[in-house]
Design an enzyme around this catalytic site. Structure first.
Site, PDB file in Angstrom:
ATOM      1  N   ASP A  77       0.834  -1.202   0.000  1.00 21.42           N
ATOM      2  CA  ASP A  77       0.000   0.000   0.000  1.00 21.42           C
ATOM      3  C   ASP A  77       0.874   1.259   0.000  1.00 21.42           C
ATOM      4  O   ASP A  77       0.617   2.204   0.747  1.00 21.42           O
ATOM      5  CB  ASP A  77      -0.940  -0.001   1.203  1.00 21.42           C
ATOM      6  CG  ASP A  77      -2.121   0.962   1.031  1.00 21.42           C
ATOM      7  OD1 ASP A  77      -2.466   1.292  -0.134  1.00 21.42           O
ATOM      8  OD2 ASP A  77      -2.694   1.395   2.041  1.00 21.42           O
ATOM      9  N   ILE A  78       1.897   1.281  -0.850  1.00 25.66           N
ATOM     10  CA  ILE A  78       2.741   2.464  -0.985  1.00 25.66           C
ATOM     11  C   ILE A  78       1.944   3.565  -1.682  1.00 25.66           C
ATOM     12  O   ILE A  78       1.391   3.359  -2.760  1.00 25.66           O
ATOM     13  CB  ILE A  78       4.002   2.145  -1.805  1.00 25.66           C
ATOM     14  CG1 ILE A  78       4.843   1.080  -1.104  1.00 25.66           C
ATOM     15  CG2 ILE A  78       4.818   3.409  -2.065  1.00 25.66           C
ATOM     16  CD1 ILE A  78       5.442   1.526   0.198  1.00 25.66           C
TER      17      ILE A  78
END
Length: 244
Positions: free
Chosen positions: A105-106
């Site tokens: 979930d960058i």
């Protein structure tokens, strides 16, 4: 066991097992990230985890903004800033991946800026050990639609190159001030990541060097095999651009 690193204001908790036994998840540590707590008398905020290591940072070392705020205020960012942040985030992912931990979930909202201006990847709430069990059922979408890799969108297995795709999206946004795919809905965003070719960043911001544009587009390849093979390789590519 708790370890306070002298002079760093970083508290690391080691070897935490069965922190929560939640729905059959077993030995995997679970975190409620961003919740203020007290550790050894210090007010801290939990910023993430690497495998079995849970990291807390002294709350006073964190500023009140994220890379999302920097982009909103200053994008397109200066080339030196874009490359510096990109290199440091690639290095952070290199460390996580070396421990077989995928972030998944960058995005700009998950990169905090500390007191010295250094970026910190946070919110490992969707992280998983490569090859290990996840925290949700198979077949469930994980991530943020605007920053999801094609394989995430298609509910396929992911590896380190999924995080590299997301970092490519972040590089694109820092360099141009825009996301490569502007969608009106989550489903449209997922479809664009699956099938739409990303635009050349230089068509949006002509001042971007050709080498950076090529690197961003390589990170955004639909086929993971066409991306940089590792976060270390991406870091080295960014370092090469910095040295020019």
């Amino acid at each position: 066991t708790a370890l306070l690193i002298p002079g760093s204001a970083i508290v690391i908790y080691l070897g935490i097992y069965r922190l929560l036994d939640f729905g059959g998840i077993g030995n995997r540590p679970l975190l409620l990230l961003g919740v203020l707590t007290m550790v050894m008398g210090f007010q801290t905020v939990c910023i993430g985890m690497l495998g079995e290591v849970i990291i807390f940072v002294h709350a006073r070392t964190l500023r009140e903004y994220t890379v999302a705020d920097v982009i909103r205020r200053d994008a397109p960012l200066p080339l030196e800033t874009t490359l510096s942040i990109g290199r440091k985030l690639a290095s952070a992912l290199e460390a996580a991946h070396s421990r077989k931990t995928l972030h998944r979930d960058i995005k700009p909202q998950n990169v905090l800026i500390d007191q010295t201006g250094e970026p910190l990847i946070t919110d490992f709430g969707l992280a998983r050990l490569k090859g290990g069990p996840g925290i949700t059922q198979d077949g469930m979408f994980l991530g943020t639609p605007n920053y999801a890799s094609p394989e995430q969108c298609e509910l396929r297995p992911v590896d380190e190159r999924s995080d590299i795709y997301a970092l490519g999206l972040l590089l694109f946004e820092m360099a141009t001030g825009h996301r490569p795919f502007e969608a009106d809905s989550a489903s449209e965003a997922l479809e664009m990541h699956r099938s739409a070719p990303p635009p050349d960043p230089r068509k949006i911001e002509p001042a971007i060097p050709p080498g950076l544009s090529r690197l961003i587009l390589r990170c955004l390849a639909k086929d993971p095999a066409d991306r940089p093979p590792s976060a270390a390789a991406l870091r080295e590519a960014v370092e090469a651009l910095e040295s020019r």
